[in-house]
Motif scaffolding. Structure first.
Motif, PDB file in Angstrom:
ATOM      1  N   UNK A  62       0.833  -1.195   0.000  1.00 30.66           N
ATOM      2  CA  UNK A  62       0.000   0.000   0.000  1.00 30.66           C
ATOM      3  C   UNK A  62       0.878   1.260   0.000  1.00 30.66           C
ATOM      4  N   UNK A  63       0.332   2.366  -0.503  1.00 28.03           N
ATOM      5  CA  UNK A  63       1.101   3.622  -0.461  1.00 28.03           C
ATOM      6  C   UNK A  63       1.438   4.011   0.976  1.00 28.03           C
ATOM      7  N   UNK A  64       2.511   4.794   1.118  1.00 28.91           N
ATOM      8  CA  UNK A  64       2.860   5.307   2.435  1.00 28.91           C
ATOM      9  C   UNK A  64       1.912   6.453   2.793  1.00 28.91           C
ATOM     10  N   UNK A  65       1.406   6.435   4.000  1.00 31.01           N
ATOM     11  CA  UNK A  65       0.511   7.499   4.446  1.00 31.01           C
ATOM     12  C   UNK A  65       1.292   8.459   5.340  1.00 31.01           C
ATOM     13  N   UNK A  86      -4.932  13.362  -0.098  1.00 32.73           N
ATOM     14  CA  UNK A  86      -6.219  12.742   0.226  1.00 32.73           C
ATOM     15  C   UNK A  86      -7.153  13.771   0.849  1.00 32.73           C
ATOM     16  N   UNK A  87      -6.659  14.558   1.779  1.00 34.98           N
ATOM     17  CA  UNK A  87      -7.448  15.632   2.387  1.00 34.98           C
ATOM     18  C   UNK A  87      -6.513  16.799   2.674  1.00 34.98           C
ATOM     19  N   UNK A  88      -7.098  17.998   2.659  1.00 40.93           N
ATOM     20  CA  UNK A  88      -6.264  19.189   2.768  1.00 40.93           C
ATOM     21  C   UNK A  88      -6.874  20.139   3.789  1.00 40.93           C
ATOM     22  N   UNK A 126      -3.041  20.263   8.281  1.00 40.57           N
ATOM     23  CA  UNK A 126      -2.847  18.816   8.353  1.00 40.57           C
ATOM     24  C   UNK A 126      -3.289  18.206   7.029  1.00 40.57           C
ATOM     25  N   UNK A 127      -2.348  18.054   6.110  1.00 39.28           N
ATOM     26  CA  UNK A 127      -2.650  17.440   4.819  1.00 39.28           C
ATOM     27  C   UNK A 127      -2.368  15.946   4.932  1.00 39.28           C
ATOM     28  N   UNK A 128      -3.331  15.140   4.537  1.00 43.18           N
ATOM     29  CA  UNK A 128      -3.145  13.695   4.519  1.00 43.18           C
ATOM     30  C   UNK A 128      -2.687  13.281   3.119  1.00 43.18           C
ATOM     31  N   UNK A 129      -1.540  12.629   3.052  1.00 42.54           N
ATOM     32  CA  UNK A 129      -0.933  12.300   1.759  1.00 42.54           C
ATOM     33  C   UNK A 129      -0.800  10.789   1.604  1.00 42.54           C
ATOM     34  N   UNK A 130      -0.821  10.355   0.357  1.00 44.62           N
ATOM     35  CA  UNK A 130      -0.523   8.967  -0.007  1.00 44.62           C
ATOM     36  C   UNK A 130       0.649   9.000  -0.986  1.00 44.62           C
ATOM     37  N   UNK A 131       1.801   8.497  -0.510  1.00 49.25           N
ATOM     38  CA  UNK A 131       3.030   8.542  -1.302  1.00 49.25           C
ATOM     39  C   UNK A 131       3.180   7.232  -2.058  1.00 49.25           C
ATOM     40  N   UNK A 132       3.459   7.275  -3.367  1.00 49.07           N
ATOM     41  CA  UNK A 132       3.601   6.043  -4.147  1.00 49.07           C
ATOM     42  C   UNK A 132       4.662   5.124  -3.540  1.00 49.07           C
TER      43      UNK A 132
END
Length: 824
Positions: free
Chosen positions: A416-419, A452-454, A458-464
């Motif tokens: 899974x992507x890194x969160x 994912x959310x901004x 607090x930005x939630x990111x999904x890193x490949x």
């Protein structure tokens, strides 16, 4: 890693020149070491033109030469003497005109006007070998005159193309950039930041067969997902393995690879295109099945024809009989690959554990393009595209081939992507500049990092998953920073520092600087040698025994396979190199660590390894001419006493008195005769010095005496820590000198006499010096004469003759009683 400029532009649209691309990549962390033009034909056929032979007559002074006139599209034809047997009038030829540079291997020569057997020649008619377009050297190239025009550049006729190769220095954390597409992805992010929105694009491939459809070759994965996260493949039949087409061969050669056959070349091409290693197994050699398993204790002949000893920790792909066909992620076996007789293959695209691959590759001393990437960690989600890209190319280049059955895909735990959570306020604080939020978001999206959310902070990111180095907030901020541009972040003009009192390590460093300045001022040059050394240097040495060497588990080479026990050999190498370059004087010093196996040493700190000893050391080398070519002084060679003087100056500079150390001759097989040492009275070594043994010097072809001192900095620094600096008034009363000439045994040293004198008079004796030594005729056998000066001083009053005589009598009696000395 070599990156083709033309291939790079097939994945990302850009009008930047090769040098501009190099500058852009360097600015975002993919440093380009150089840009080199590569031509499909070396030299690009510059200066070569197509000519028509108008006449061809036999040379009047030779039975094998011909005199031709050749139309090259100029105002007048050229007269050219040619020795090729196939030259004839009416033929079209390739002509090297005057001034053309022809290259053959590493040699080149320029075509000049010449006279051959009395006839002038204004050029040269060329063969395939001479211009690099073939291997036929039996005669000149003959072309169809009707299909060619005189004066046409040969480069145009032969379709010469050129490309540029960018040498990109990949850091260990950037496995995502170990391919053309990976570099194109970063370049696209840079171009987008510069206002030219673009994305890297991959070519279209065939749709992947359904993984649920049965694969005709049974595959067993007998290890857990930690060793083999994913194993994927399919069967291709009906192959006719031939040489690759010109475009593929040329592309691989541009990257520095040797073309082999169409199947192998496709797997290598996709590896450099996308960064995913592949392997093609000849089904005829698999026994009809494959197994991913741990090896047995067995030997295996590898693809490079070397023999590798496998262990039970090595991951292999084995045949139906259990024979290893490939060392997973490292290298294939000699008999597992495709050849001209191969008709059916199993094409593998897999993902293996980075640590397992690295350990196996190091132990087998194998470094391949495959292991280079697997060792750094690859994304198991990207195996399918690489598999289908290679399959698409193979089917295209091998007419009549086809995919048989479904696709085998063992992927028990999808990655899974890194969160990651990014706080924009923290990003600004860490970078030192406010980055507009929309601009930061655009940079993240250009790097394929999903927002994912901004929320406000607090930005939630999904890193490949392919970005194995971007797993924390700080990593994401670094990504924003490098694409935004380090040069776009202004310096504040202030430097903030936390000052703290100096500790023992700071004082040690200050002393090292102090001594370095002193030695440099005394004419020494500083050396910096590798801590790795050769085991061969220590053969037969008792002072640096081979059983105390710290062996490297994965040595870079046979000459760098142990940690050094002494600094001596690095200095000898420097002396040898400079001696061969006509240097005459060698005054060197080096700070470095020495290493030895020491089973009695226990782990005492987090940085200390049990069973090993690491010693900080200062080495001094003195050799060659002390004075040379001076009008004021005769030439004078270096001597061991000069080395000793420099050692004493080092001790004195730190406030360590020679009298506080125990001096003695010691046996040491590094030196001719005996070495001389200083140690603390509780036995801790401080200095060892002497003249280097000639047998050691011979290994480095050194034919002059070399004097060497090795100072244990750890022990000397501890002594310096104890030194208390006291300030006193200059003495008001004079120093008195008295001399003694003594006849004594030749084995007695000056240091022993001086120490005896100091014990006899501890209060008023300030110094003892030696000003004459005599050995020879008129003296009894085994005896020598020493002339000593004794310096006496009372800081409170002027000394009387009676007081002086009493002290000298006491000193003399002590020496006579101790050593049996007599006055001369």
């Amino acid at each position: 890693m070599n990156i083709s400029y033309d291939l790079l532009r097939s994945y990302v649209e850009t009008d930047l020149t090769p040098d501009e691309v190099a500058a852009a990549l360097t600015s975002i962390g993919l440093e380009v070491g150089g840009v080199e033009e590569v031509e499909s034909i070396p030299g690009g056929l510059k200066g070569l033109v197509i000519g028509h032979v108008l006449t061809c007559d036999v040379h009047e002074n030779s039975d094998h030469l011909h005199v031709t006139t050749v139309d090259v599209g100029a105002e007048a034809p050229l007269q050219i003497v040619c020795g090729a047997p196939n030259v004839a009038a009416g033929k079209a030829v390739v002509v090297a005109t005057i001034g053309t540079v022809l290259t053959s291997g590493d040699e080149s020569f320029t075509i000049k006007k010449s006279k051959i057997r009395g006839v002038e020649s204004f050029g040269m008619l060329c063969s395939e070998v001479e211009i690099g377009v073939g291997h036929d050297n039996s005669g000149i190239i003959l072309l169809d005159a009707a299909a060619t025009k005189p004066g046409t550049p040969a480069a145009e006729h032969f379709g010469v193309s050129s490309d540029y190769v960018l040498e990109v220095d990949i850091t260990p954390n950037r496995v995502d950039a170990t391919s053309h597409y990976g570099v194109a992805r970063d370049l696209a992010a840079y171009l987008t930041q510069q206002g030219k929105a673009t994305k890297a694009k991959l070519p279209e491939v065939l749709p992947a067969p359904a993984a649920g459809t049965a694969c005709p070759v049974p595959v067993t994965v007998a290890v857990d997902e930690t060793l083999c996260p994913r194993f994927e493949g399919l069967v291709i039949r009906g192959l006719k393995v031939t040489e690759s087409p010109d475009w593929l061969r040329r592309q691989l050669e541009t990257l520095g690879l040797r073309p082999i056959n169409v199947v192998v070349d496709v797997t290598n091409y996709v590896l450099h295109e996308f960064g995913q290693p592949l392997h093609a197994y000849d089904l005829a050699k698999t026994g009809g099945a494959l197994s991913v398993q741990l090896a047995r204790e067995e030997k295996m002949v590898l693809l490079d024809k070397s023999e590798g000893q496998l262990t039970e920790r090595d991951l292999v792909i084995a045949s139906a009989t259990g024979e290893p066909l490939c060392v997973a992620g490292v290298i294939g076996g000699l008999d597992s690959g495709t050849t001209e007789t191969t008709t059916d293959i199993f094409l593998e695209s897999a993902n293996f554990n980075a640590t397992s691959v690295r350990k196996t590759a190091r132990r087998l001393a194998v470094n391949t393009d495959s292991s280079f990437r697997f060792e750094r960690g690859l994304d198991p989600n990207r195996t399918t595209w690489a598999l289908m890209r290679a399959a698409s190319l193979i089917l295209e280049l091998c007419p009549g081939s086809y995919i048989d059955g479904g696709r085998f895909d063992h992927y028990p735990v999808p990655a899974q992507p890194y969160e990651v959570t990014l706080r924009p306020s923290h990003m600004d604080a860490l970078i030192g500049k406010f980055i507009p939020r929309d601009e930061a978001a655009r940079i993240l999206e250009s790097l394929e990092i999903e927002i994912v959310s901004r929320e406000e902070d607090a930005w939630q990111l999904r890193v490949p998953r392919y970005r194995v180095d971007v797993t924390r907030e700080a990593d994401v901020i670094e990504e924003v920073m490098r694409i935004y541009g380090y040069n776009n972040i202004e310096l504040s003009g202030y430097v903030h520092a936390n000052l703290s009192p100096k500790g023992a390590s700071d004082r040690s460093y200050s002393r090292r600087i102090l001594l370095s300045e002193q030695l440099t001022g005394a004419g020494f040059n500083e050396l910096l040698n590798n801590s790795l050394s050769s085991e061969a240097y220590y053969e037969g040495l008792a002072s640096c025994p081979a059983d105390k060497l710290v062996q490297l588990v994965n040595p870079l080479s046979g000459e760098l396979n142990v940690m050094r026990q002494t600094l001596l050999f690095g200095g000898l190498s420097a002396i040898s190199r400079n001696l061969r370059r006509q240097q005459k004087s060698f005054y060197y010093y080096e700070w470095g660590n020495c290493y030895a196996a020491a089973p009695e040493v226990e782990r005492s700190t987090a940085t200390t390894l049990a069973g090993y000893r690491e010693t900080q050391t200062l080495g001094l080398w003195v050799a060659g001419a002390r004075i040379q070519s001076s009008w004021a002084h005769a030439d004078e060679p270096a001597s061991p006493f000069e080395l000793k003087a420099h050692v004493l100056h080092v001790l004195e500079r730190l406030g360590v008195s020679e009298r506080s150390l125990r001096a003695e001759f010691v046996e040491c097989d590094l030196f001719t005769g005996r070495g001389y040492s200083y140690a603390t009275y509780d036995g801790k070594p401080v200095v060892l010095m002497g003249q280097v043994k000639s047998a050691l010097l011979a290994k480095w072809d050194i034919d002059i005496p070399v004097y060497y001192a090795e100072i244990n900095w750890d022990n000397l620094n501890r002594l310096a820590e104890r030194v208390k600096i006291e300030i006193a008034d200059l003495p008001k009363f004079p120093v008195v000198r008295r001399d003694l000439s003594l006849l004594l045994d030749e084995k007695i040293t000056f240091a022993e006499l001086a120490e005896t004198a100091r014990r006899a008079e501890k209060k008023l004796l300030r110094d003892v010096t030696l000003f004459d030594v005599y050995e020879g005729k008129n003296l009894p056998a085994g005896k020598k004469s020493y002339a000593l000066s004794f310096y006496l001083q009372d800081t409170e009053r002027t000394m009387s003759d009676k007081q002086i005589d009493a002290i000298m009598a006491k000193i003399r009696k002590s020496i006579e009683d101790t050593y049996g000395a007599t006055l001369r």
